[in-house]
Design an enzyme around this catalytic site. Structure first.
Site, PDB file in Angstrom:
ATOM      1  N   ILE A  26       0.844  -1.192   0.000  1.00  0.00           N
ATOM      2  CA  ILE A  26       0.000   0.000   0.000  1.00  0.00           C
ATOM      3  C   ILE A  26       0.880   1.242   0.000  1.00  0.00           C
ATOM      4  CG2 ILE A  26      -1.570   1.364   1.446  1.00  0.00           C
ATOM      5  CD1 ILE A  26      -2.913  -1.210   2.270  1.00  0.00           C
ATOM      6  N   LYS A  27       0.535   2.205  -0.844  1.00  0.00           N
ATOM      7  CA  LYS A  27       1.301   3.453  -0.935  1.00  0.00           C
ATOM      8  C   LYS A  27       0.610   4.545  -0.122  1.00  0.00           C
ATOM      9  CE  LYS A  27       3.745   6.437  -4.155  1.00  0.00           C
ATOM     10  NZ  LYS A  27       3.681   7.589  -3.252  1.00  0.00           N
ATOM     11  N   PHE A  28       1.173   4.838   1.033  1.00  0.00           N
ATOM     12  CA  PHE A  28       0.619   5.886   1.881  1.00  0.00           C
ATOM     13  C   PHE A  28       0.997   7.261   1.340  1.00  0.00           C
ATOM     14  CE2 PHE A  28       0.399   2.225   4.596  1.00  0.00           C
ATOM     15  CZ  PHE A  28      -0.705   2.451   5.398  1.00  0.00           C
ATOM     16  N   GLU A 174      -2.776   6.499  -1.527  1.00  0.00           N
ATOM     17  CA  GLU A 174      -2.450   7.064  -2.835  1.00  0.00           C
ATOM     18  C   GLU A 174      -2.425   6.029  -3.948  1.00  0.00           C
ATOM     19  OE1 GLU A 174       0.982  10.018  -4.741  1.00  0.00           O
ATOM     20  OE2 GLU A 174       1.401   8.833  -2.959  1.00  0.00           O
ATOM     21  N   GLY A 175      -2.093   4.783  -3.632  1.00  0.00           N
ATOM     22  CA  GLY A 175      -2.010   3.765  -4.664  1.00  0.00           C
ATOM     23  C   GLY A 175      -1.306   2.536  -4.149  1.00  0.00           C
TER      24      GLY A 175
END
Length: 288
Positions: A26-28, A174-175
């Protein structure tokens, strides 16, 4: 390992890669940070290499009290507001002077989302080990470490990663970042990222106006072209001026495409709206 360390980066791709050997995280949406737990202290490094411990003092204190000496973690400084990740809050903290940063930390304390371990308290520098091994060492080090330092969720199932991408955006995620299980840790764009924002990364090469309050930026786009940005907002100008202050003054140059500007030392990246990159003037959305 010597401070500062050159960090690994990700390049934007239109879709998640699939196949054997891929892992997904997970892109924080926060500020890149490296946590250093040294023998008698702890400090925080920015993506540029600057020491930003004074701004993220709550994370440094958490690292000092919970991480074993000799640990270096790579990750993201994240701030939650109203139950979701708030990049604006993280950006405000990063651009603040230490007294204001301490006040912001009392109201909205930071969380450190760790996605890699660069130095292990027993095994030393582990950047030369595969991602899969580093991930296991990261989880081992953080097994009994309480918040605010936590490992990011990761999976080798592309279906799960796609669900994360499709469903977590409203929470401020974010992605997704994709990494090869066999990949070693090194500087440069070695990972891949899929994100919701319609932006591209651009390297800052200069600014107009005074260093203490830059008016606009000169950026180098992914295709190598250089462009001038629109006028910076106050928060963006503050974030850029902090980099300029730590790196020192540049030199004056003149280019036909951008006009006269003052150079900026390497290490500062911004996001620009993808739809503006076809034009001489681009729109900067935030500092990475």
């Amino acid at each position: 390992m010597e401070f500062p360390v050159e960090v690994a980066l990700a390049r934007a791709v239109p879709r998640l890669p699939t196949g054997d050997g891929w892992w997904y995280e997970i892109k924080f949406d926060g500020h890149r940070a490296v946590l250093w737990r040294e023998a008698e202290t702890a400090r925080v490094q920015a993506r540029s290499g600057r020491d930003v411990t004074a701004v993220w003092l709550d994370l440094a204190l958490a690292a000092f009290h919970t991480l074993p000496p000799g640990t270096v973690l790579d990750g993201e400084a994240v701030i939650y507001r109203d139950g979701r990740v708030d990049f604006g809050a993280a950006q405000s903290r990063a651009a603040s002077a230490p007294p204001r940063a301490r006040d912001l930390a009392e109201r909205w304390p930071a969380t450190f989302a760790a996605w890699d371990i660069l130095q292990h308290p027993v095994h030393g520098d582990v950047r030369g080990r595969p991602y899969s091994e580093r991930r296991a060492l990261l989880l081992d080090v953080l097994a009994d470490v309480p918040p605010p330092i936590q490992a990011v969720p990761a999976t080798d199932d592309p279906t799960v990663a796609q669900v994360w991408y499709d469903t977590l955006h409203e929470q401020g995620i974010e992605g997704v970042v994709a990494k090869r299980a066999s990949s070693l840790y090194r500087s440069g764009r070695i990972w891949q990222k899929v994100r919701h924002a319609e932006t591209v990364d651009a390297e800052v090469v200069g600014h107009t106006g005074p260093g203490a309050r830059p008016r606009a930026l000169v950026v180098e786009l992914p295709d190598g072209r250089r462009a001038l940005s629109q006028a910076l907002t106050a928060p963006l100008a503050a974030a850029v001026s902090a980099h300029i202050a730590s790196a020192g003054p540049g030199r004056r140059v003149h280019a036909r495409a951008t006009g006269s500007y003052t150079t900026v030392s390497p290490g500062l990246t911004v996001e620009v709206l993808a739809g503006t990159t076809r034009h001489p003037v681009v729109t900067v959305t935030r500092v990475r």
